[in-house]
Write a protein that holds these residues in place. Structure first.
Motif, PDB file in Angstrom:
ATOM      1  N   MET A   5      42.696  46.180  23.976  1.00  0.00           N
ATOM      2  CA  MET A   5      44.014  46.355  24.595  1.00  0.00           C
ATOM      3  C   MET A   5      43.890  46.830  26.037  1.00  0.00           C
ATOM      4  N   ASN A   6      42.913  47.676  26.305  1.00  0.00           N
ATOM      5  CA  ASN A   6      42.736  48.181  27.665  1.00  0.00           C
ATOM      6  C   ASN A   6      42.240  47.114  28.623  1.00  0.00           C
ATOM      7  N   ASN A  12      50.784  42.172  30.198  1.00  0.00           N
ATOM      8  CA  ASN A  12      50.500  41.772  28.823  1.00  0.00           C
ATOM      9  C   ASN A  12      50.515  42.954  27.859  1.00  0.00           C
ATOM     10  N   ARG A  13      50.115  44.128  28.323  1.00  0.00           N
ATOM     11  CA  ARG A  13      50.191  45.319  27.470  1.00  0.00           C
ATOM     12  C   ARG A  13      51.641  45.672  27.180  1.00  0.00           C
ATOM     13  N   VAL A  40      62.467  56.003  30.195  1.00  0.00           N
ATOM     14  CA  VAL A  40      61.719  55.140  31.105  1.00  0.00           C
ATOM     15  C   VAL A  40      60.421  54.725  30.415  1.00  0.00           C
ATOM     16  N   PRO A  41      60.130  53.426  30.380  1.00  0.00           N
ATOM     17  CA  PRO A  41      58.868  52.994  29.767  1.00  0.00           C
ATOM     18  C   PRO A  41      57.680  53.288  30.684  1.00  0.00           C
ATOM     19  N   LEU A  49      52.417  51.161  25.237  1.00  0.00           N
ATOM     20  CA  LEU A  49      53.765  51.288  25.779  1.00  0.00           C
ATOM     21  C   LEU A  49      54.486  52.470  25.135  1.00  0.00           C
ATOM     22  N   CYS A  50      54.884  53.433  25.953  1.00  0.00           N
ATOM     23  CA  CYS A  50      55.588  54.634  25.491  1.00  0.00           C
ATOM     24  C   CYS A  50      56.879  54.774  26.288  1.00  0.00           C
ATOM     25  N   TYR A  51      57.732  55.687  25.850  1.00  0.00           N
ATOM     26  CA  TYR A  51      59.002  55.939  26.532  1.00  0.00           C
ATOM     27  C   TYR A  51      59.130  57.429  26.819  1.00  0.00           C
TER      28      TYR A  51
END
Length: 76
Positions: A5-6, A12-13, A40-41, A49-51
């Motif tokens: 993923m990194n 794309n992430r 905010v993402p 992906l976090c918020y």
């Protein structure tokens, strides 16, 4: 999987993560309903992906949320 993923581009992430509306049906803070303008993402290197709430980059007009009391009834 984390290493793979990194290696993806930021775009794309973000696409691989869940959309905000897919994760949250309703949310309250201090017994007040909030909408997506408070969040905010951002991309975290470990979690993807976090918020973030109360970000300085939040949409104008949303304002900060504050709680004066403790407990599940008053938190997010």
């Amino acid at each position: 999987l984390l290493m793979l993923m990194n290696q993806l581009s930021d775009l794309n992430r973000k696409k691989a993560g869940y959309a905000f509306e897919d994760m949250f049906l309703t949310w309250y803070f201090d017994k007040r309903a909030l909408n997506d303008t408070y969040f905010v993402p951002y991309l975290d290197p470990t979690y993807g992906l976090c918020y973030r709430i109360n970000s300085e980059n939040a949409t104008q007009g949303a304002g900060l949320v504050r709680s004066e009391y403790m407990g599940a009834s008053f938190g997010l």
